[in-house]
Design an enzyme around this catalytic site. Sequence first.
Site, mmCIF file in Angstrom:
data_model
loop_
_atom_site.group_PDB
_atom_site.id
_atom_site.type_symbol
_atom_site.label_atom_id
_atom_site.label_comp_id
_atom_site.label_asym_id
_atom_site.label_seq_id
_atom_site.Cartn_x
_atom_site.Cartn_y
_atom_site.Cartn_z
ATOM 1 N N SER A 88 2.993 4.980 -0.903
ATOM 2 C CA SER A 88 4.102 4.526 -1.737
ATOM 3 C C SER A 88 4.718 3.290 -1.101
ATOM 4 O O SER A 88 4.596 3.079 0.107
ATOM 5 C CB SER A 88 5.165 5.615 -1.860
ATOM 6 N N HIS A 89 5.402 2.489 -1.920
ATOM 7 C CA HIS A 89 6.178 1.380 -1.383
ATOM 8 C C HIS A 89 7.314 1.895 -0.499
ATOM 9 O O HIS A 89 7.846 1.167 0.321
ATOM 10 C CB HIS A 89 6.779 0.549 -2.519
ATOM 11 N N SER A 90 7.708 3.134 -0.732
ATOM 12 C CA SER A 90 8.830 3.709 0.013
ATOM 13 C C SER A 90 8.332 4.771 0.981
ATOM 14 O O SER A 90 7.595 5.685 0.605
ATOM 15 C CB SER A 90 9.822 4.326 -0.974
#
Lengths: 208, 132
Positions: free
Chosen positions: B8-10
């Site tokens: 994930s980007h996070s």
Amino acid sequence: MNSGERTVEVVRAMASAVEESHRELTKLDSAIGDGDHGTNMRRGFEAVLGKLDESPPDSPSDVLKSAAMTLIGKVGGAAGPLYGTAFLRASSALAGKADITPPDVAEALEAALGGVKQRGKAEPGDKTMVDALTPAVAAAKEAATSGSAADVLRAAADAAAEGAEATIPLTAKRGRASYLGPRSAGHKDPGAASTALLLDAAARSLGG
Amino acid sequence: MVGLILVSHSKEIAEGTADIVRQMAGEVVEVRPAGGDPDGGVGTDPERLKNAIEGMSADEILVFVDIGSAVLSTEAVIEMLDVSLRGRVHLVDAPLVEGAFAAGVMASTGADASECIEAAVEARTVPKLRGG
């Protein structure tokens, strides 16, 4: 200088060009993207040079592979995997070759274009790197029939610069700029601009 | 055995999704989060992803991704892997949370990679509201 060392010089020239022009790339990206293309490319190529200094590969293919790995890891965003794939495919095209002929250079560029299109799912006219690389490959193939490797890269670089300019009126179809729709028109695509910049640096380093 | 990698980007989304999968699938399923950029900010870290894939002991590795450059980075990393490992890695075309959850539960039953992938892909179209 052997062909591996010459390839390192080409990559060095690319890194210098990015260093000189990173502000301009970021400015282009601020208009239609998230404003980090110059910073990201600069960070990526700095890391590429660090890695090449630390463990210099012997062959052109291995130099490009080392650069590919670092670009994927350090540039970030979409540009990292796209340039990484371009370098990786070019590396594969030159695998096992100690001497690089002009047609080899054109083939490496064509392989790079194929990788970028596949990875980014972009076609000509989408306002991306593909708009610079597509004419570059066509020009490179033509130049490869009679010219030197430097001539091939010079032809590719000039065609890429024209292709990048021609992205200005286009509406973006891929990447973050595509969310802007018609508002992306009127700006040069930063990816096409950096592609032209890298090819120009490569050509100049060989005297083209 | 099938293992999962969550990109994930996070960092928090990847780790939180891993928590959800572990809660339902139990400790038998190997799950590794690979979220955020190298500095812990929003983005992707291909080196972390590559290390995560190479560190997996599962026979088959399913990779779930969120959006945009996470997909590109993951595809590029997979292309760089050694051929023998690459053959064990499957990038799954499914929503990150729902897909990983469905695949994780399926994997915990001893299902093979294709069954887990099928469950994950189906998760995309499962309505969340009755009659939806």
